[in-house]
Scaffold this motif. Structure first.
Motif, short mmCIF file in Angstrom:
data_model
loop_
_atom_site.label_atom_id
_atom_site.label_comp_id
_atom_site.label_asym_id
_atom_site.label_seq_id
_atom_site.Cartn_x
_atom_site.Cartn_y
_atom_site.Cartn_z
N GLU A 291 20.62 79.60 5.36
CA GLU A 291 21.87 79.13 5.03
C GLU A 291 22.58 78.23 6.22
OE1 GLU A 291 24.34 77.32 2.23
OE2 GLU A 291 22.38 78.54 1.72
N VAL A 294 20.90 75.20 7.50
CA VAL A 294 21.04 74.05 6.65
C VAL A 294 22.25 73.60 6.73
CG1 VAL A 294 21.01 73.18 4.42
CG2 VAL A 294 19.03 74.84 5.12
N GLN A 295 23.28 74.33 6.67
CA GLN A 295 24.72 73.98 6.63
C GLN A 295 24.96 73.32 8.09
OE1 GLN A 295 27.03 73.92 4.16
NE2 GLN A 295 25.48 74.57 3.08
N ARG A 342 18.03 71.11 -1.00
CA ARG A 342 18.12 72.21 -0.23
C ARG A 342 16.76 72.69 0.46
NH1 ARG A 342 18.10 77.42 0.71
NH2 ARG A 342 19.55 78.59 2.26
N SER A 345 15.10 70.36 2.83
CA SER A 345 15.81 70.32 4.29
C SER A 345 15.50 71.58 4.97
CB SER A 345 17.38 70.15 3.85
OG SER A 345 17.85 69.17 3.32
#
Length: 432
Positions: A291, A294-295, A342, A345
């Motif tokens: 997470e 990705v952010q 997501r 990615s």
């Protein structure tokens, strides 16, 4: 062959290809000669049909076939020549060809993005820590006892955790609504299987009693027409049942363990929970790291890959719920678009880390994972051998191991904060 590539957007490309007439004619002639050896025309022996007659009868279809095959071959030659990394299959358009002339066509496609990994040292990740306590084992055993519980009819008023057998019918504005009626329905009070207020209103009822209750449908209720609406239910109670748990003795244990004694059973339960916790902790930290990864990155992803991932997720959901002949309007793209975006990615980022860091599958880690998987089976070595010998199954395990190695690398790059947790919370976090 002449090739030109135009950039339409950050990832979209438009490639124009011109194939000279001589090559087109050469491909056509080769196919025409092959056709002459196999076609059957009355009055001629196989292979003896004049080429001029074959050309007259079959020339257009042979040319069409030659052009189609040539487009396919030339397209991949052009992609290799231009060193393009395609994401998805190209869409061929604007095909132009006349007999004796050049072949012109256009291909539209997306390419993979160029990903630059950011400095990860400023990213913070929470890593859960937990251990199995005796209380956790006790709770798990109580869960197993509950699963083997029996129900016995009682004459007293219903209490929480009792099971009722009821008939009911619902009304909104005095009118019955679709799906609001059932007979012989088994309802465990406190299970929260009904809308808020329904089960609570039945505390204290007795067998044979009729009761009318007022409730309100939640704003997010699945049936749009009932969202937020006030309703009344007319209920008849057939019987009230009390749950009885089995005694914790050797007879109960033998339902789960061949050993048949309580001490060994507790040890086996703890061992299974330890394996679950280990996997849960790993999944939780993987989720947190990915997470954060990705952010921290913002780049355009190929929509062709997103569309493929939407299809994969739709098929997985349909299979999970036993759905057949799923139509797009039943599970629309919008339902999966965000998670698919997501997922693509993340996949591109993980692939870039594997490439940039030269990460390869660690054979020791592979065998350790197989040992964990096989530990729950009667013959662990047989399971391990099966995974190692089956190419497809081994590839799937290798992909998981490689992903875990990426997580290990990421944990050396980010700021990790350990946080105490519990067995239950870890598993809930991992499954979310």
């Amino acid at each position: 062959m002449q090739v030109s590539v135009e950039t339409i957007s950050p990832l979209e490309r438009k490639m124009k290809v011109v194939v000279d007439a001589a090559r087109v004619q050469g491909e056509y002639q080769v196919r025409l000669n092959k056709a002459a050896q196999t076609v059957r025309i009355d009055g001629f022996r196989p292979g003896k049909v004049p080429l001029s007659l074959v050309q007259k009868r079959y020339g257009p279809s042979v040319m069409q076939e030659a052009v189609s095959e040539l487009i396919r071959d030339v397209l991949f030659e052009a992609i290799a020549q231009e060193q393009l990394n395609l994401a998805g299959y190209p869409n061929v358009d604007e095909v132009e060809h006349v007999q004796g002339g050049d072949l012109n066509f256009t291909a539209l496609f997306e390419v993979y993005p160029q990903i630059s990994l950011v400095d990860l040292s400023s990213l913070a990740v929470v890593r859960l820590q937990a251990e199995i306590s005796d209380a956790d084992v006790d709770e798990m055993i109580e869960t197993l006892r509950t699963q083997r519980a029996t129900w016995h009819e009682v004459e007293r008023a219903a209490a929480n955790e009792d099971r009722l057998q009821i008939d009911f019918e619902g009304f909104v504005d005095g009118a019955a609504f679709e799906g609001g009626k059932a007979q012989g329905h088994a309802l465990v009070l406190g299970s929260k299987s009904m809308i808020p207020g329904f089960e609570e209103a039945l505390i204290g009822v007795k067998a044979g009693e009729d009761r009318r209750i007022a409730v309100q449908f939640p704003e997010d209720y699945q049936a749009e027409a009932l969202r937020g609406r006030a309703a009344e239910f007319q209920i008849h109670v057939h019987k009230v049942e009390e749950r009885q748990l089995p005694e914790m003795n050797d007879a109960f244990v033998r339902q789960f363990s061949e050993q048949g004694d309580v001490a060994t059973f507790r040890a086996e339960v703890r061992a299974n929970m330890e394996r679950e916790l280990k996997a849960g902790l790993r999944q939780a930290v993987k989720k947190a790291v990915f997470e954060a990864l990705v952010q921290a990155h913002d780049f355009v992803v190929p929509q062709a890959l997103v569309a493929q991932e939407v299809q994969r997720q739709r098929a997985a959901m349909a299979q999970r719920f036993g759905m057949r002949d799923v139509k797009p309007d039943m599970l629309p793209d919008e339902l999966f678009k965000e998670t698919a975006q997501r997922s693509v990615s993340l996949g591109l980022l993980v692939s870039e880390i594997v490439r940039a860091q030269g990460i390869q599958v660690d054979e020791d880690k592979l065998r350790a994972m197989l040992a964990d998987i096989a530990a729950a089976y009667e013959d662990p070595q047989q399971v391990i051998d099966w995974y190692l010998k089956d190419r497809e199954q081994r590839a799937q395990i290798e992909a998981v191991v490689l992903e875990d190695q990426v997580v290990d690398w990421l944990l050396t790059q980010v700021v990790v904060a350990d946080q105490a947790s519990s067995y239950r919370d870890v598993l809930q976090s991992a499954r979310a």
